[in-house]
Design a protein around this motif. Structure first.
Motif, short mmCIF file in Angstrom:
data_model
loop_
_atom_site.label_atom_id
_atom_site.label_comp_id
_atom_site.label_asym_id
_atom_site.label_seq_id
_atom_site.Cartn_x
_atom_site.Cartn_y
_atom_site.Cartn_z
N TYR A 1 -3.93 9.50 2.25
CA TYR A 1 -3.17 8.80 1.22
C TYR A 1 -3.92 7.58 0.70
CZ TYR A 1 0.15 5.70 -0.99
OH TYR A 1 0.75 4.84 -1.88
N LEU B 1 0.94 4.29 -9.29
CA LEU B 1 -0.09 5.30 -9.44
C LEU B 1 -0.04 5.87 -10.85
CD1 LEU B 1 0.27 7.24 -6.06
CD2 LEU B 1 -1.06 5.17 -6.56
N GLY C 1 -4.20 -2.28 -1.40
CA GLY C 1 -2.77 -2.47 -1.27
C GLY C 1 -2.25 -3.82 -1.73
N VAL D 1 -4.35 4.09 -8.23
CA VAL D 1 -3.53 2.90 -8.44
C VAL D 1 -3.99 2.14 -9.69
CG1 VAL D 1 -4.92 1.29 -7.03
CG2 VAL D 1 -2.45 0.92 -7.29
N ASN E 1 4.34 2.97 -3.32
CA ASN E 1 4.27 4.15 -4.19
C ASN E 1 4.47 5.44 -3.40
OD1 ASN E 1 3.71 2.31 -6.22
ND2 ASN E 1 1.50 2.59 -6.06
N LEU E 2 4.00 5.46 -2.15
CA LEU E 2 4.22 6.63 -1.29
C LEU E 2 5.71 6.81 -1.02
CD1 LEU E 2 3.04 8.88 0.55
CD2 LEU E 2 2.96 7.16 2.38
N TYR F 1 -4.54 6.74 -3.05
CA TYR F 1 -4.05 5.49 -3.63
C TYR F 1 -5.16 4.76 -4.39
CZ TYR F 1 -2.35 0.64 -3.74
OH TYR F 1 -2.00 -0.62 -4.12
N LEU G 1 0.84 -1.21 0.00
CA LEU G 1 0.00 0.00 0.00
C LEU G 1 0.87 1.25 0.00
CD1 LEU G 1 -2.78 1.39 0.29
CD2 LEU G 1 -2.58 1.07 2.76
#
Length: 572
Positions: A539, A556, A443, A547, A98-99, A543, A95
């Motif tokens: 977030y 993303l 995620g 996503v 990408n952050l 997401y 999850l």
């Protein structure tokens, strides 16, 4: 004099007000004047965290890298980024991959860096940092943190991760006591480093070496081996030279490099997660890579490495046998040997003279452990966007199978009913798990290799066909179909499967088919309603909204491609 060709010149090289500001504040840490006069500034991107056990030693490793940078005439500056501890974080580190990549990208771009060293270890820290670095495109080198020493239990070697998936069976069938499990718990992860199976962390280390992003031989050195420290110091030296040569990451990550990584992953029996991460990296650097490429390029490659979960040994044994350089030498006829690596040399030249010291761990190309070991890509009405399976970790007798679906609508549903003695399920059934895809969980957790029902474990059943839109740990094994796309949460055919439906799996034929009529399928699609959103803020909401599906790498959509190293605005 400051070097105007260096990116850091715009921060440190000018004699105006902002040059004064940038230099003066950093001087509070005691840097001498010559550090601001033309030395390449090297960012050490550190994924260290006490909440990421696999990366717990990287704080010390940063100092070793700094030593190499200084020796080569560079100015090292360490910075932290989001760390991702697979074994600790909930609901799943995927999850936050990408952050973390966004954190890496923006930290690199916003700061006066000429080159970057990525300190990585646990599963998602490697792809996330590489993804972020790709989007900026500076000279970049990866220092993998290294695997743990082999786990030990009563005179036997055991693999961290791989044993996790056997705990239920050991407790229910093997009569392991609480004391037995505690003894194993203490001995399975007995040194610093990441999982020592060919799980996702080791797979990622092999991936970056095959891509040419590490110095030769970096992937398999155990975290506590002194030679890992030498590799870190040499990497610090090398990144300074890469800056001087303008050897940006895009010059290394060519189409040929990606194809090399696919071949190598097959030969080492690497994790299925490799696909989703390599696709995401390709999307960032601008290489046109598709799910079908993994089957076309990698599915016929022989298995050369005898490591858990597909084999017998562990990463420590792999290193002593010669490590990845031996595999690269054996694969020379399958690889693009002219691909450039971070040391400035060609991949083939780096690995031409390596010797195998244990052929029970690393086989020759003429006598492989399996003739075909790559991940297979399936298509059919149950997975129009594709699905994958790892044949080397599956049961041969289940590679072609037809069985009735036993459906679980969510992980909660699975946990509630799987051990119900009245559940209508036998060894020929197909376990179908929904709601664990990128958007649905959200995620995409590593739950695809769900435990079998207790009543079947007691009968001696060790494997069944399992299908989901989720992932599975690289340390796991079984006949598990993963990454089904489109996922159930957005109305993919997986969402429409009902108890008792027949499902046909044919790995050789590369098909996964739900055996119902088109009329019935259309009827179910019409009646299907989307689930309620799982997040409304923050977030996670961001997401879910952006996503992409697993067959595109679950990145993303707004992050594909790169923005380069230029800062769009400054204070001048």
């Amino acid at each position: 004099m400051a070097d105007k060709k260096l990116r850091s010149y715009d921060w440190f090289g000018k004699s105006d007000k902002m040059g004064f500001v940038h230099r003066s504040w950093l001087r509070n840490q005691g840097y001498p004047d010559d550090y601001f006069r033309g030395k390449p500034v090297i960012g050490i991107c550190n994924t260290w965290s006490e909440l990421t056990p696999c990366n717990g030693h990287l704080r010390d490793f940063a100092e070793i890298v700094k030593r190499g940078v200084v020796e080569a005439g560079g100015f090292p500056l360490e910075f932290p980024v989001t760390s991702l501890g697979e074994t600790i974080m909930r609901p799943t580190t995927m999850l936050f991959r990408n952050l973390a990549s966004m954190d890496v990208e923006e930290s690199i771009r916003a700061n006066p860096l000429d080159g970057v060293v990525l300190l990585t270890g646990c599963d998602k820290t490697t792809p996330s940092t590489v993804m972020g670095a790709c989007s900026v495109d500076l000279p970049t080198i990866v220092v993998p943190g290294g695997p743990m020493l082999n786990g030990r239990f009563r005179g036997e070697c055991v693999g961290s991760g791989s044993f996790n998936w056997a705990i239920k069976e050991k407790q229910k069938v093997g009569n392991y006591s609480e004391a037995d499990i505690l003894e194993m718990e203490i001995g399975v992860a007995r040194s610093q480093g990441h999982c020592m199976t060919m799980g996702t962390a080791s797979t990622m280390a092999c991936m970056v070496e095959a891509l040419g992003l590490t110095l030769p031989g970096a992937a398999a050195i155990p975290a506590v081996d002194a030679r890992k420290k030498v590799m870190a110091q040499l990497s610090g030296r090398r990144i300074v030279e890469m800056v001087k040569e303008d050897l940006a990451i895009s010059k290394i990550l060519t189409r040929e490099a990606f194809e090399n990584a696919i071949v190598v992953n097959a030969a080492v029996g690497g994790s299925t997660n490799f696909i989703i991460h390599l696709l995401a990296i390709a999307g960032r650097i601008g290489i046109d890579l598709s799910l079908e490429d993994f089957d076309r390029i990698g599915s016929k490659i022989p298995l050369l490495v005898n490591l858990k979960p597909s084999g017998k040994y562990l990463m420590e044994d792999f290193y002593y046998a010669g490590g990845l350089p031996v595999v690269l030498k054996e694969l020379k006829d399958y690889l693009h040997n002219d691909a450039i690596t971070v040391n400035g040399s060609k991949l083939g030249d780096n690995n031409a003279n390596n010797i195998c010291y244990n052929q029970d761990v690393i086989a020759s190309i003429d006598q492989p452990f399996k003739k075909e070991a790559g991940i297979a890509v399936l298509k059919g009405n149950l997975c129009e966007g594709g699905a994958i399976i790892k044949p080397s970790a599956a049961s041969p007798e289940l590679m072609k199978h037809r069985g009735k679906a036993v459906v679980f609508e969510s992980m909660e549903d699975y946990h509630q009913r799987i051990d119900d003695p009245d559940l209508e399920i036998d060894e020929n059934s197909v376990i179908v798990l929904k709601g664990v895809g990128p958007k649905g969980y959200p995620g995409m957790p590593e739950v695809g290799n769900v435990d079998l029902p207790e009543k079947l474990l007691r009968k001696g059943v060790q494997d069944m066909v399992r299908i989901s839109d989720g992932r599975m740990s690289g340390t796991a094994a079984g006949t598990v179909v993963l990454h089904v796309a489109p996922e159930s949460a957005i109305g993919g055919t997986l969402a429409l499967v009902k108890d008792g439906d027949f499902i046909e799996l044919d790995v050789k034929g590369r098909t996964l088919h739900l055996d119902i009529s088109e009329e019935e399928l259309t009827k179910r699609k019409t009646a299907w309603t989307a689930p309620e959103p799982l997040a409304t803020r923050g977030y996670v909401k961001f997401y879910i909204d952006h996503v992409q599906q697993a067959n595109l790498g679950a990145d993303l959509d707004i992050l594909r491609g790169g923005s380069g190293s230029e800062v769009t605005r400054d204070l001048h």
